[in-house]
Every structure is written in structure tokens, then in C-alpha cells.
Design an enzyme around this catalytic site. Structure first.
Site, PDB file in Angstrom:
ATOM      1  CG  HIS A  36      55.024   1.751 -11.998  1.00  0.00           C
ATOM      2  ND1 HIS A  36      56.074   2.426 -11.179  1.00  0.00           N
ATOM      3  CD2 HIS A  36      55.026   0.654 -11.054  1.00  0.00           C
ATOM      4  CE1 HIS A  36      56.345   1.786 -10.092  1.00  0.00           C
ATOM      5  NE2 HIS A  36      55.663   0.564 -10.156  1.00  0.00           N
ATOM      6  CE  LYS A 101      55.038  10.822   0.695  1.00  0.00           C
ATOM      7  NZ  LYS A 101      55.328  12.168   0.469  1.00  0.00           N
TER       8      LYS A 101
END
Length: 172
Positions: A36, A101
Site C-alpha cells: 500500500h 480480518k
């Protein structure tokens, strides 16, 4: 159980509700923290990415090396909260959603509504299950990051749950 082909359409996303069990088939990208950061280095200087963000789904995971005759090793989800600062802007660039998650922040949930996106939850500790759903794996960006590089995965019947839908619904 819903079965969806990737890439998702906005209509597909609008038909999902928090709590839906879904099997995904098609192409997903992996990206963790370091990937990212590299993506945003390019976006911040208006340089093209080595892959298409529009309509993609990013899985917050790093695949383990594959055993013989397998496309991937274990490939379990990482904690999505670590990508919260990136998520809204990626949705603005045309990303359709994420797989990860745990919970994400209000800014991400608002961006999912604004840009008609979806956040799927994957089960922590089920990396072998997810690895078996991967039929092809290819590193497509930032190979120096090893398991944190961006991989293009071809998946079949990849099991997820809609955690946040595009109307603000949440399993949390």
C-alpha cells in the site's frame, strides 16, 4: 450461499448484505502494508500503477510459497485496520472492495457507501483453506517486498462473509 464472479459489478455489490456468505471466483489482488505504501508513492506523483485498480478487489494477505503442484501455499488474511488510512482513497480510484480480518473505521465504512464498495471478512487461521482456493498466483508488482508484494490470484469458490455492505450494514 451466494456465488459471485469477479470482477464485481456495482449491481453485484448493491445486492449484497452484511452477513451474506459468498464464494468468489475470478481475480483478486493481494496487498499488505508495504505494498500500500508503494502504491501511494506512485499515486501521489501521478505515475501509473503496474496493475488496474478499477473494479478490483484487494485481499489483505501475503501468500506463502507453494508446495509442488500447488498455485499457492497458505494465504490467510491480515488485520484490515492496518490499511484503514489507504482504503477510502483506493475506493475513490475505483476499487470495488477489500477482503481482510476484523473491523475497519468509520471513514472506510462511509467510503464504502459513497463509492458503492464492499468489505468481505475472511477467517483468521484458515490460511490453508484459502490457499487451496487459489488456482493461479503471479507476482505483478514490487517483488522486492517478497510476501508483501502485490500478487494477482485466480481463485475458485473463495469463501468470505460480507462484513460491511454498501448501505452501511455491518456484521460487527
Amino acid at each position: 450461499m451466494k456465488k459471485l464472479l469477479l470482477p464485481l459489478t456495482k449491481e453485484d455489490i448493491k445486492n449484497l448484505s452484511a452477513g451474506d456468505s459468498v464464494l468468489l471466483t475470478g481475480e483478486i489482488l493481494t496487498a499488505r502494508d508495504e505494498a500500500h505504501r508503494e502504491i501511494f508513492k506512485l499515486l501521489d506523483v501521478a505515475r501509473p500503477l503496474p496493475f488496474e485498480l478499477k473494479n478490483a478487489v484487494i485481499y489483505y494477505a501475503g501468500p506463502c510459497p507453494a508446495a509442488p503442484h500447488k498455485a499457492s501455499g497458505s494465504c490467510g488474511p491480515t488485520t484490515s485496520a492496518r490499511m484503514e488510512s489507504f482504503a477510502p482513497r483506493l475506493l475513490e480510484y475505483g476499487l470495488n472492495g477489500f477482503i481482510g480480518k476484523g473491523e475497519m473505521n468509520e471513514a472506510t465504512r462511509e467510503a464504502l457507501k459513497k463509492f458503492t464498495g464492499v468489505y468481505f471478512a475472511a477467517i483468521g487461521g484458515a490460511g490453508a483453506l484459502y490457499g487451496n482456493a487459489i488456482k493461479k498466483s503471479e507476482c505483478i508488482a514490487f517483488p522486492e517486498l517478497l510476501s508483501e508484494a502485490v500478487y494477482r490470484l485466480e481463485v475458485k469458490d473463495f469463501p468470505v462473509i460480507v462484513a460491511y455492505d454498501c448501505r452501511g450494514g455491518s456484521i460487527y
